[in-house]
Design an enzyme around this catalytic site. Structure first.
Site, mmCIF file in Angstrom:
data_model
loop_
_atom_site.group_PDB
_atom_site.id
_atom_site.type_symbol
_atom_site.label_atom_id
_atom_site.label_comp_id
_atom_site.label_asym_id
_atom_site.label_seq_id
_atom_site.Cartn_x
_atom_site.Cartn_y
_atom_site.Cartn_z
ATOM 1 N N ARG A 137 0.817 -1.211 0.000
ATOM 2 C CA ARG A 137 0.000 0.000 0.000
ATOM 3 C C ARG A 137 0.858 1.272 0.000
ATOM 4 O O ARG A 137 0.653 2.183 0.809
ATOM 5 C CB ARG A 137 -0.956 -0.001 1.188
ATOM 6 C CG ARG A 137 -2.186 0.844 0.899
ATOM 7 C CD ARG A 137 -3.310 0.662 1.862
ATOM 8 N NE ARG A 137 -4.430 1.481 1.421
ATOM 9 C CZ ARG A 137 -5.667 1.358 1.858
ATOM 10 N NH1 ARG A 137 -5.956 0.445 2.743
ATOM 11 N NH2 ARG A 137 -6.617 2.125 1.422
ATOM 12 N N CYS A 138 1.838 1.296 -0.882
ATOM 13 C CA CYS A 138 2.631 2.520 -1.010
ATOM 14 C C CYS A 138 3.357 2.534 -2.332
ATOM 15 O O CYS A 138 3.455 1.524 -3.005
ATOM 16 C CB CYS A 138 3.624 2.669 0.133
ATOM 17 S SG CYS A 138 5.115 1.709 -0.025
#
Ligand code: CDP
Length: 797
Positions: free
Chosen positions: A371-372
């Site tokens: 998630r980045c």
């Protein structure tokens, strides 16, 4: 007909909090996930994994497995090697064992596969395989891996004398050294961002279906990037792309875990080719936790050169990243440690220097962008922990120190100390909104009063700016394939449409929001636009969905293809209205004659004309494709502020309040954006508070189950107050939108940790590594020393 502009919100255009169309099937249990697919004659595959982290394989005896009724095939590394498939290339220019031949290099590594009538027979047969291992010394941290005389993990590679994967440096070393000489104060911080696992609800899996009659290979699978997988399969299996179809159906969460190529995919493909039957592999939960792409596991040594009035003069960072046994995460080729050097983009710092080393260890391959945007989570965590430490060292107010060093609103585009060009932002305004919402001054008074009564209250601030929308193709490629994205729009004669993109939603709501972009551009109601993604036979080529790149890149392509359609529709309108193109104007959903506004045609009438009444010489139909290569990344900004109370007796801490101020430019669907922020903050809270996954000195994965690696439920997750009042459009995105999917997971963790550190300030403790489990916090309070989360290393050898 009287003239009446279409109301954009009513047709579900930009700014409408349209309900997610995909939820209709999800909440009825009618989603179509990989494991829901059943093909005629389908067999099932299970994987035998290594119990040891580092061992030589003396022999593998599969005879008992072959004897079990219902077993069709037992694959070993030796059999793979005879077909040149024992090793595969990774997305980071390394190689990875598909099935181990010489040694196993991490606990959980794939050693053999069984294909049988059902998964239970296959599992039993895996247990009947006899592997004779000779244990080897185990390495569980970069410090151990890089020490002199460390055992060599990748002895399979020529020219690999040690466990170093890369040395990478960026920034101005000499300028940074000079700035440090001028400093009044140097603030230092060392910490470890621990391993964490994306742990999507649905594990990885694939169903390979090779058709001997057509020579076509179809693979249904849980991938976030179907076209990248097709390219990888084409390379590994030496099949041409038009003979490979990758279909990614509904996905139950990806978070970066479903970007890499896993051995299970390759084995199921080979098994299907050999057996000429469909072969399904669905990973179980512990298999997913111990063997698939981990995230983080980076050590930081950070230094900040400060003037005594609070001005930051320079930053120096060194990171050691633990990539496990294979460097297999997807990484833009130019940036070995991802976008770690996006750190300090929001601060006006003249000069900085970053050095990074990657190391092989006896752990599952790691470093995926959970998630980045490629290591931005680590970058922002290091940044905001260093900022907090520096403000404390200076004796300055946390908020004031940030404000005085922020890039100001009129300083865009801004060149960051590591060379990025940021697009736009209102950083001080976001901070002000956050401070007001949390009641900053008031809280500081309460905190002082509580201290006097032996209670520990703390406030943590974190800011984040995330480079979202990889590429542009000038700087971003994976395996040499440039990073851009695509959209194809076909408007039928009734004015209904089908849109396909090269992205692939895993729950982010693309089916809803892409239709909203078409509605905004063309005035076709969103409900009249069906969105399809994930099938390489039909979707235009794209690099998939991760790193919150979809809205900045594929979303922009949706706007651009709509504009191409509109340009053709304008010609059709001119023909229908019998005026020249220059004489017509557009209002949402309708062209009209400028001098006679009541004379107009709707976009639906133009669509019908494209099939029934086009001007002479015009190509029939109303469809087009756009490939969008963004000129730059988009740079959303956020401020997260948390207040906590720490129990000094037990080390347990509770969140009192949390405020989030996110500026992601124009919001296409405000409700979906809020959902993304809520989800991200929940994951941030889990990382900071409860998710524990590490390794013992023998390389056993500790926390490879959901008793230790806790997924937060609504019960323990605190409430979050979201603020959307700051909107700074992206100047180069066709809609002014910036990415949002990951921001809260990126910026959130430091806010929680900073709050706990603030609560225990005065103890002399500079750092407690995440997760801030009660025993760690208690240990820090009582011992008055930093608490490290690095895995233990065997010292008796
Ligand atoms: O790449 P990914 O879809 O994970 O991330 P994203 O581009 O940030 O988008 C996440 C979801 O939020 C999508 O449904 C977007 O269309 C939506 N979104 C939005 O409505 N407005 C924005 N400014 C950014 C994203």
């Amino acid at each position: 007909m009287t003239r009446q502009a279409v109301d954009e919100i009513k047709i579900g255009g930009i700014g409408a909090s349209r309900k997610r169309v995909e939820d209709d099937r999800f909440i009825r249990g009618k989603g179509n996930y990989t494991d829901d697919i059943v093909l005629p004659g389908m067999l099932h595959m299970e994987i035998l994994r290594s119990p040891l982290a580092h061992a030589r394989i003396r022999s593998i005896d599969t005879s008992k497995a072959w004897d079990i009724p219902g077993v069709h095939l037992v694959l070993t590394g030796e059999m793979m090697a005879s077909r040149n498939l024992a090793w595969m290339p990774t997305l980071s220019y390394d190689t990875q064992a598909v099935l181990a031949t010489d040694k196993v290099r991490f606990q959980g590594q794939e050693v053999a596969c069984v294909i049988a009538d059902d998964p239970y027979i296959a599992k039993d047969a895996c247990e009947a395989i006899d592997v004779d291992y000779e244990p080897l010394p185990v390495i569980v941290s970069p410090a151990q891996a890089l020490a002199e005389g460390a055992p060599l993990i990748r002895d399979d590679k020529e020219n690999q004398p040690d466990n170093v994967i890369y040395h990478w440096a960026v920034g101005d070393k000499d300028g940074t050294d000079r700035a440090f000489e001028q400093a009044d104060l140097i603030s230092k911080l060392e910490l470890h961002y621990p391993r964490s696992h994306p742990s999507p609800i649905e594990c990885c899996g694939s169903i390979a279906d090779f058709n001997r009659a057509t020579s076509k290979l179809t693979v249904y699978m849980t991938t976030q990037a179907p076209h990248i997988i097709r390219a990888a399969v084409a390379m590994v299996a030496e099949l041409p792309e038009h003979m490979i179809r990758i279909v990614s159906p509904d996905i139950g969460g990806g978070f970066g875990n479903k970007v890499p190529v896993y051995p299970g995919y390759v084995c199921s493909i080979l098994a299907s080719i050999l057996l000429e039957r469909p072969v399904k592999w669905i990973e179980d939960k512990s298999g997913n936790l111990i063997s698939t792409g981990f995230a983080r596991d980076v050590y930081l040594q950070g230094e900040m050169a400060l003037r005594k009035d609070g001005k930051i003069l320079a930053v120096r960072m060194h990171t050691d990243a633990d990539h496990g046994a294979f460097f297999s995460d997807a990484q833009p080729s130019k940036f070995k440690i991802g976008l770690m050097h996006s750190a300090f983009a929001a601060y006006d710092i003249p000069v900085a220097h970053l050095t990074a080393r990657g190391a092989y260890t006896n752990k599952a391959p790691g470093g995926v962008a959970y998630r980045c945007s490629f290591r931005v989570t680590e970058a922002m965590f290091f940044q905001e922990r260093m900022i907090q430490a520096a403000a404390s060292d200076l004796g300055m107010d946390q908020a004031e120190f940030r404000r005085m060093n922020f890039v100001s609103d009129d300083d865009f585009p801004h060149r960051t100390p590591f060379g990025f060009l940021t697009d736009s932002g209102q950083y001080a305004k976001c901070l002000d909104v956050g401070l007001k919402a949390i009641g900053y001054e008031n809280f500081r008074t309460q905190q002082a009063e509580a201290r006097a009564n032996g209670r520990l209250l703390g406030l943590g601030i974190s800011t984040m700016t995330e480079p979202l929308g990889a590429g542009n193709s000038r700087e971003f490629d994976i395996l040499g394939i440039k990073m851009f994205d695509s959209a194809e729009l076909k408007v039928h004669m009734t004015g209904k449409a089908i849109l396909r993109t090269g992205a692939k939603s895993q729950g982010q709501g693309h089916e809803t929001t892409w239709a909203q972009i078409v509605a905004h551009e063309l005035g076709i109601p969103a409900q009249d636009v069906v969105v399809e993604e994930g099938d390489t036979d039909t979707a235009p080529f794209g690099m998939g969905t991760y790193a919150s790149r979809s809205t900045p890149v594929a979303g922009a392509a949706v706007a651009m293809v709509s504009r191409k359609i509109k340009a053709k529709a304008r010609k059709l309108a001119a023909h229908l209205l019998e005026v020249s193109e220059e004489d017509i104007d557009w209002e949402l959903g309708r062209f009209y004659v400028r001098s006679a506004p009541d004379r107009g045609v709707t976009i639906q009438e133009c669509a019908m004309a494209a099939y029934s009444n086009m001007p002479d010489g015009m190509e029939p139909g109303l469809e087009n494709t756009a490939y969008y290569d963004p000129p730059n990344l988009t740079w959303p900004f956020a401020v997260y502020i948390v207040t906590v109370e720490v129990d000094p007796v037990t080390g347990v801490w509770d969140v009192l309040n949390m405020v989030a101020v996110d500026d992601c430019g124009v919001r296409i669907n405000p409700m979906i954006v809020e959902g993304q922020i809520m989800g991200g903050l929940t994951e941030a809270y889990a990382m900071a508070n409860m998710q524990f996954i590490t390794f013992d000195a023998d390389g056993n994965c500790v926390g490879a189950n959901y008793m230790d690696y806790l997924l937060p439920s609504a019960w323990e997750t605190p409430g979050f107050e979201l603020h959307s009042e700051v909107v700074t459009p992206c100047p180069h995105h066709p809609l002014g939108a910036k990415g949002i999917g990951e921001c809260a997971a990126v910026g959130g963790p430091a806010a929680f940790v900073n709050a706990v550190m603030d609560a225990i300030s005065g103890t002399g403790v500079r750092n407690i590594d995440m997760p801030l489990l009660p025993d760690r916090v208690w240990d820090a309070i009582t011992s008055r020393r930093d608490v490290s989360g690095a895995p233990p290393v065997r010292t008796d050898e």
